[in-house]
Write a protein that holds these residues in place. Structure first.
Motif, mmCIF file in Angstrom:
data_model
loop_
_atom_site.group_PDB
_atom_site.id
_atom_site.type_symbol
_atom_site.label_atom_id
_atom_site.label_comp_id
_atom_site.label_asym_id
_atom_site.label_seq_id
_atom_site.Cartn_x
_atom_site.Cartn_y
_atom_site.Cartn_z
ATOM 1 N N TYR A 1 38.576 35.826 37.739
ATOM 2 C CA TYR A 1 39.947 37.036 38.285
ATOM 3 C C TYR A 1 39.171 38.100 37.905
ATOM 4 N N GLN A 2 38.473 38.810 37.036
ATOM 5 C CA GLN A 2 38.128 40.393 36.587
ATOM 6 C C GLN A 2 37.723 40.351 37.724
ATOM 7 N N PRO A 3 36.724 40.707 38.704
ATOM 8 C CA PRO A 3 36.613 41.491 40.096
ATOM 9 C C PRO A 3 37.598 41.705 40.144
ATOM 10 N N LEU A 4 38.378 40.733 40.398
ATOM 11 C CA LEU A 4 39.389 41.997 41.544
ATOM 12 C C LEU A 4 40.068 41.627 40.526
ATOM 13 N N VAL A 5 40.694 42.198 39.171
ATOM 14 C CA VAL A 5 41.746 43.389 38.083
ATOM 15 C C VAL A 5 41.374 44.332 38.373
ATOM 16 N N GLN A 6 39.632 44.306 37.649
ATOM 17 C CA GLN A 6 38.913 45.525 38.127
ATOM 18 C C GLN A 6 38.552 46.170 39.492
ATOM 19 N N LYS A 7 38.635 45.756 40.856
ATOM 20 C CA LYS A 7 38.700 46.456 41.638
ATOM 21 C C LYS A 7 40.273 46.820 42.238
ATOM 22 N N TRP A 8 41.015 46.146 42.095
ATOM 23 C CA TRP A 8 42.387 46.514 42.682
ATOM 24 C C TRP A 8 43.560 47.320 41.136
ATOM 25 N N GLY A 9 43.148 47.388 40.217
ATOM 26 C CA GLY A 9 43.566 48.455 39.333
ATOM 27 C C GLY A 9 43.091 49.660 39.378
ATOM 28 N N ASN A 10 42.145 50.176 40.257
ATOM 29 C CA ASN A 10 42.078 51.112 40.697
ATOM 30 C C ASN A 10 42.483 51.849 42.074
ATOM 31 N N LEU A 11 43.506 50.961 42.566
ATOM 32 C CA LEU A 11 43.811 51.159 43.906
ATOM 33 C C LEU A 11 45.014 52.534 44.382
ATOM 34 N N CYS A 12 45.232 53.437 42.882
ATOM 35 C CA CYS A 12 45.902 53.805 43.224
ATOM 36 C C CYS A 12 46.282 54.800 41.434
ATOM 37 N N PRO A 13 46.584 56.084 41.548
ATOM 38 C CA PRO A 13 46.416 56.705 39.985
ATOM 39 C C PRO A 13 47.871 56.053 39.225
ATOM 40 N N ALA A 14 49.002 55.298 39.663
ATOM 41 C CA ALA A 14 50.131 54.532 38.928
ATOM 42 C C ALA A 14 49.591 53.621 38.406
ATOM 43 N N ILE A 15 48.108 53.331 38.566
ATOM 44 C CA ILE A 15 48.053 51.812 38.267
ATOM 45 C C ILE A 15 46.653 51.921 37.025
ATOM 46 N N ASN A 16 46.345 50.739 36.185
ATOM 47 C CA ASN A 16 44.984 50.910 36.203
ATOM 48 C C ASN A 16 44.923 49.223 36.006
ATOM 49 N N PRO A 17 43.015 48.694 35.711
ATOM 50 C CA PRO A 17 42.896 47.310 35.784
ATOM 51 C C PRO A 17 43.965 46.624 34.108
ATOM 52 N N ALA A 18 44.369 48.078 33.444
ATOM 53 C CA ALA A 18 44.228 46.996 31.785
ATOM 54 C C ALA A 18 45.793 46.700 32.310
ATOM 55 N N LEU A 19 46.673 47.805 33.487
ATOM 56 C CA LEU A 19 48.070 47.248 33.374
ATOM 57 C C LEU A 19 48.319 46.225 34.405
ATOM 58 N N LEU A 20 47.907 45.987 35.758
ATOM 59 C CA LEU A 20 47.549 45.012 36.272
ATOM 60 C C LEU A 20 47.401 43.398 35.519
ATOM 61 N N ALA A 21 46.504 44.195 34.521
ATOM 62 C CA ALA A 21 46.212 42.534 34.085
ATOM 63 C C ALA A 21 47.630 42.074 33.745
ATOM 64 N N ALA A 22 47.958 42.723 33.079
ATOM 65 C CA ALA A 22 49.064 42.762 32.123
ATOM 66 C C ALA A 22 50.531 42.628 32.452
ATOM 67 N N GLN A 23 50.809 42.969 33.537
ATOM 68 C CA GLN A 23 51.784 41.674 35.131
ATOM 69 C C GLN A 23 51.294 40.916 34.886
ATOM 70 N N SER B 1 49.340 46.417 45.673
ATOM 71 C CA SER B 1 49.070 47.176 46.614
ATOM 72 C C SER B 1 50.891 47.248 46.566
ATOM 73 N N TYR B 2 51.265 46.493 46.532
ATOM 74 C CA TYR B 2 52.843 46.723 46.136
ATOM 75 C C TYR B 2 53.279 47.593 45.224
ATOM 76 N N ASP B 3 52.236 47.243 44.212
ATOM 77 C CA ASP B 3 53.009 48.420 43.321
ATOM 78 C C ASP B 3 52.609 49.376 43.252
ATOM 79 N N CYS B 4 51.636 50.012 43.881
ATOM 80 C CA CYS B 4 51.234 51.080 44.137
ATOM 81 C C CYS B 4 52.174 51.826 45.744
ATOM 82 N N GLU B 5 52.388 51.075 46.591
ATOM 83 C CA GLU B 5 53.374 51.274 47.127
ATOM 84 C C GLU B 5 54.780 51.915 46.776
#
Length: 337
Positions: free
Chosen positions: A56-78, A133-137
């Motif tokens: 899952y690491q490539p997905l988390v790294q890529k999508w965790g940078n989707l918008c400024p409110a999130i980052n890969p570590a935050l997405l991983a934590a969720q 995507s939902y986080d960024c929305e």
């Protein structure tokens, strides 16, 4: 159970003196380094080694940078908080998959992350992008609310955007405030440190407990109870050691890995938890934990037939380390869906 490398030629008496010096040294390290330690995450956020399963690491790294409110570590934590990386998880509320979407939310917010023509809540290649995507929305809904944008986004995730807008920030709802605190604490565990990790003030007490258990026979599943004649297994020992300084760790070693940030090998301090695994790219595969005491050694409960003892940490199965924090331990899930 972990293979053992016995420390030869060291008497118990000498070891106890060695640990006593380390306990003093730990307090000195905490006093000397605390002022220069890094605080909040800043700049580009990378993932700590092995913290996210390799699949899952490539997905988390890529999508965790989707918008400024999130980052890969935050997405991983969720994702870790929601499912423990289990893509087949189902909660009592019928939340489904690795990102724990309920059917109604998935119908409105699920996306085809891998562009294969369907939106499958059970497929991490769709669910992880959908979570980001939902986080960024949600972040877009509360973008004009005062305060920390990520905290406001997380509050909107838990309580709804309307409540965040109405409150002018994170609303005074204990469940929501607790959710924000948990995810922000776990974020630090999943992030690759960008500076020196703050020393632990509780480490000396944990070491003091563990060194008193040297020579105690190992017991699989042992928690040190009177019925078990005070015997421990590896994670039972580290849990009991930190319990004496009022930090409650999870019972399982691979969950203990997420109890704080991760110092590099050359930044280890006495009291750090050190972990071992046959899969060096996946923290969920961790199978052994010890308590670092300095000089390349740990106190650990190795395996059936052995006793609690000193062992070297520099072995082929060394995975990494965690500097336990009270907030990090409190953020860890106590149950899984």
């Amino acid at each position: 159970m972990r293979k053992a490398w016995l420390v030869a030629g060291v008497s118990v008496g000498a070891c106890l003196s060695f640990v006593a010096l380390l306990v003093v040294g730990t307090y000195s390290a905490a006093a000397g380094l605390l002022g220069g330690a890094g605080g909040a995450l800043r700049g580009a956020v990378g993932l700590a080694k092995g913290a996210v399963p390799a699949a899952y690491q490539p997905l988390v790294q890529k999508w965790g940078n989707l918008c400024p409110a999130i980052n890969p570590a935050l997405l991983a934590a969720q994702l870790y908080q929601e499912s423990g990386w289990n893509p087949r998880a189902v909660s009592h509320a019928d939340a489904r998959g690795i990102a724990q979407f309920i059917p109604g939310t998935w119908a409105s917010h699920g996306i085809d992350g891998d562009k294969d023509g369907d939106r499958d809540v059970w497929d991490p290649a769709d669910a992880i992008p959908s979570a980001a995507s939902y986080d960024c929305e949600l972040a877009g809904y509360v973008k004009n609310v005062p305060g920390d944008r990520t905290n406001n986004m997380l509050a909107a995730y838990n309580a709804g955007a309307y409540r965040v807008i109405k409150a002018g920030g994170v609303p005074g709802i204990s469940e929501t405030q607790n959710y924000v605190r948990i995810i922000r604490s776990l974020e630090k565990s999943f992030a690759r440190p960008v500076g020196r990790v703050e020393p632990s003030r509780q480490a000396a007490g944990a070491i003091y407990f563990a060194q008193k258990k040297l020579g105690t026979p190992y017991l699989w599943g042992g928690n040190g109870t009177p019925e078990q004649q005070g015997r421990f297994d590896c994670s039972g020992l580290t849990q009991a050691a930190y319990r004496t300084v009022d930090i409650e760790l999870p019972r399982v070693a691979n969950d203990q890995y997420n109890a704080g940030p991760h110092p590099s090998r050359d930044e280890l301090l006495p009291g750090d938890l050190v972990f071992f695994s046959d899969d060096l790219n996946n923290s969920r595969a961790i199978r052994h934990v010890g308590l670092y005491v300095g000089g390349g050694y740990m106190i650990n409960a190795p395996y059936t037939g052995a006793v609690i003892r000193f062992d070297k940490i520099d072995t082929p199965d060394y995975f990494g380390a965690t500097r336990v924090t009270e907030d990090g331990a409190k953020a860890l899930p106590t149950a899984r869906p």
